[in-house]
Design an enzyme around this catalytic site. Structure first.
Site, PDB file in Angstrom:
ATOM      1  N   CYS A   1       0.838  -1.194   0.000  1.00  0.00           N
ATOM      2  CA  CYS A   1       0.000   0.000   0.000  1.00  0.00           C
ATOM      3  C   CYS A   1       0.878   1.251   0.000  1.00  0.00           C
ATOM      4  O   CYS A   1       1.982   1.254   0.533  1.00  0.00           O
ATOM      5  CB  CYS A   1      -0.912   0.002   1.229  1.00  0.00           C
ATOM      6  SG  CYS A   1      -2.046   1.423   1.270  1.00  0.00           S
TER       7      CYS A   1
ATOM      8  N   ASP B   1       0.434   3.826   1.678  1.00  0.00           N
ATOM      9  CA  ASP B   1       0.405   4.454   3.003  1.00  0.00           C
ATOM     10  C   ASP B   1       1.818   4.740   3.514  1.00  0.00           C
ATOM     11  O   ASP B   1       2.695   3.867   3.462  1.00  0.00           O
ATOM     12  CB  ASP B   1      -0.318   3.487   3.962  1.00  0.00           C
ATOM     13  CG  ASP B   1      -0.676   4.141   5.287  1.00  0.00           C
ATOM     14  OD1 ASP B   1       0.255   4.622   5.972  1.00  0.00           O
ATOM     15  OD2 ASP B   1      -1.866   4.168   5.640  1.00  0.00           O
TER      16      ASP B   1
ATOM     17  N   ARG C   1       3.009   4.866   6.332  1.00  0.00           N
ATOM     18  CA  ARG C   1       3.450   4.089   7.494  1.00  0.00           C
ATOM     19  C   ARG C   1       3.962   2.693   7.110  1.00  0.00           C
ATOM     20  O   ARG C   1       4.337   1.922   7.974  1.00  0.00           O
ATOM     21  CB  ARG C   1       2.291   3.948   8.499  1.00  0.00           C
ATOM     22  CG  ARG C   1       1.829   5.268   9.080  1.00  0.00           C
ATOM     23  CD  ARG C   1       0.499   5.132   9.783  1.00  0.00           C
ATOM     24  NE  ARG C   1      -0.581   4.802   8.848  1.00  0.00           N
ATOM     25  CZ  ARG C   1      -1.831   4.540   9.208  1.00  0.00           C
ATOM     26  NH1 ARG C   1      -2.166   4.557  10.480  1.00  0.00           N
ATOM     27  NH2 ARG C   1      -2.743   4.256   8.301  1.00  0.00           N
TER      28      ARG C   1
ATOM     29  N   HIS D   1      -2.056  -4.046   5.149  1.00  0.00           N
ATOM     30  CA  HIS D   1      -1.729  -3.555   6.494  1.00  0.00           C
ATOM     31  C   HIS D   1      -2.987  -3.201   7.264  1.00  0.00           C
ATOM     32  O   HIS D   1      -4.058  -2.980   6.684  1.00  0.00           O
ATOM     33  CB  HIS D   1      -0.799  -2.338   6.404  1.00  0.00           C
ATOM     34  CG  HIS D   1      -1.448  -1.116   5.836  1.00  0.00           C
ATOM     35  ND1 HIS D   1      -1.904  -0.076   6.618  1.00  0.00           N
ATOM     36  CD2 HIS D   1      -1.729  -0.756   4.562  1.00  0.00           C
ATOM     37  CE1 HIS D   1      -2.417   0.868   5.840  1.00  0.00           C
ATOM     38  NE2 HIS D   1      -2.325   0.474   4.583  1.00  0.00           N
TER      39      HIS D   1
ATOM     40  N   CYS E   1      -5.838   0.523   7.279  1.00  0.00           N
ATOM     41  CA  CYS E   1      -5.697   0.997   5.902  1.00  0.00           C
ATOM     42  C   CYS E   1      -6.876   1.920   5.550  1.00  0.00           C
ATOM     43  O   CYS E   1      -8.039   1.542   5.704  1.00  0.00           O
ATOM     44  CB  CYS E   1      -5.665  -0.185   4.930  1.00  0.00           C
ATOM     45  SG  CYS E   1      -5.441   0.312   3.200  1.00  0.00           S
TER      46      CYS E   1
END
Ligand SMILES: [Zn+2]
Length: 253
Positions: free
Chosen positions: A65, A67, A69, A121, A124
């Site tokens: 992803c 993202d 993080r 993850h 999300c």
């Protein structure tokens, strides 16, 4: 001394374990705080990857992803040059997406990677949007359509979960499973599995603790006959095929 020095996937997981332990030891609040939300502020210049197919340590391909993080190199405790990457919103693997398909084709057919890792993850935003009923807007609803299809296909299971975080984690896992199924149906991937034992993995990164959980999908799961170290036997009326290590041997009864 790292565990599993010869298995790059297991090495990556043990490296991740060491990194998460070190980070937690340095600052016990690091992961719990990270799990609360993302506020990226620092942008470093992109470091070009070393993609030489002659390299002794062939990088895995990581599909994850976007993202902030979930930076694969950091969470695996690896360095630039260690992993070939494609990330998109909610790590959706759609067979008609030329971007994802080109990365898979190049990594598998040209770089000859030994491992394809699809990693979702927890927490999300894409998963949360797919669980919601309102329009996100623009092209995003189209992009998230495969994830919404996962939601509707698993409506009963998801609706029965009252805890919002648990529901988000569940749809993230189901999304990885759907993506791994698409990967296992990819012709280039299938050929590499049969010809040279390419391994396909499905994982989930738990942001709240920094650990990656192997979901046991792909070549370890139902799609990879004889590729999980076990024998798989397909019996016919007059003969049987025993799959072992990705190869099948037929014997007549
Ligand atoms: Zn995400």
């Amino acid at each position: 001394m790292p565990l599993h020095p010869d298995d790059h996937f297991l090495y990556a997981l043990s490296s991740n374990n060491a990194w998460a332990g070190y980070k937690s030891h340095q600052n016990p609040h690091f992961f719990p705080k990270l799990a609360d939300g993302q506020t990226p502020q620092i942008r470093k210049p992109f470091s070009p990857l070393s993609n030489s197919p002659q390299a002794n340590r062939l990088p895995p391909v990581w599909l994850g992803c976007s993202d902030s993080r979930c930076p694969e190199t950091t969470i695996l405790g690896l360095q630039p040059g260690d992993v070939f990457v494609h990330r998109n919103i909610a790590n959706i693997i759609a067979p008609t997406d030329i971007n994802t398909s080109a990365v898979i084709e190049y990594a598998v057919a040209h770089l000859k990677v030994k491992h394809v890792v699809l990693c979702g993850h927890t927490s999300c935003g894409g998963a949360a949007a797919a669980l919601g009923d309102s329009r996100v807007g623009g092209v995003l609803d189209t992009w998230l359509a495969p994830l919404r299809a996962v939601r509707y296909a698993n409506k009963e299971v998801l609706d029965a979960m009252k805890d919002e975080r648990a529901r988000g984690t569940k749809i993230a896992e189901l999304n990885v499973e759907a993506g791994v199924n698409v990967l296992m149906a990819n012709v280039t991937v299938r050929e590499a599995i049969e010809e040279r034992g390419l391994q396909v993995h499905g994982c989930l990164f738990e942001i709240g603790c920094g650990r990656i959980r192997d979901l046991g999908l792909g070549t370890k799961g139902r799609g990879g006959l004889g590729l999980d170290g076990q024998e798989d036997v397909v019996r016919g009326r007059h003969a049987q095929i025993v799959f072992r290590g990705g190869r099948g041997e037929m014997s007549v009864k």
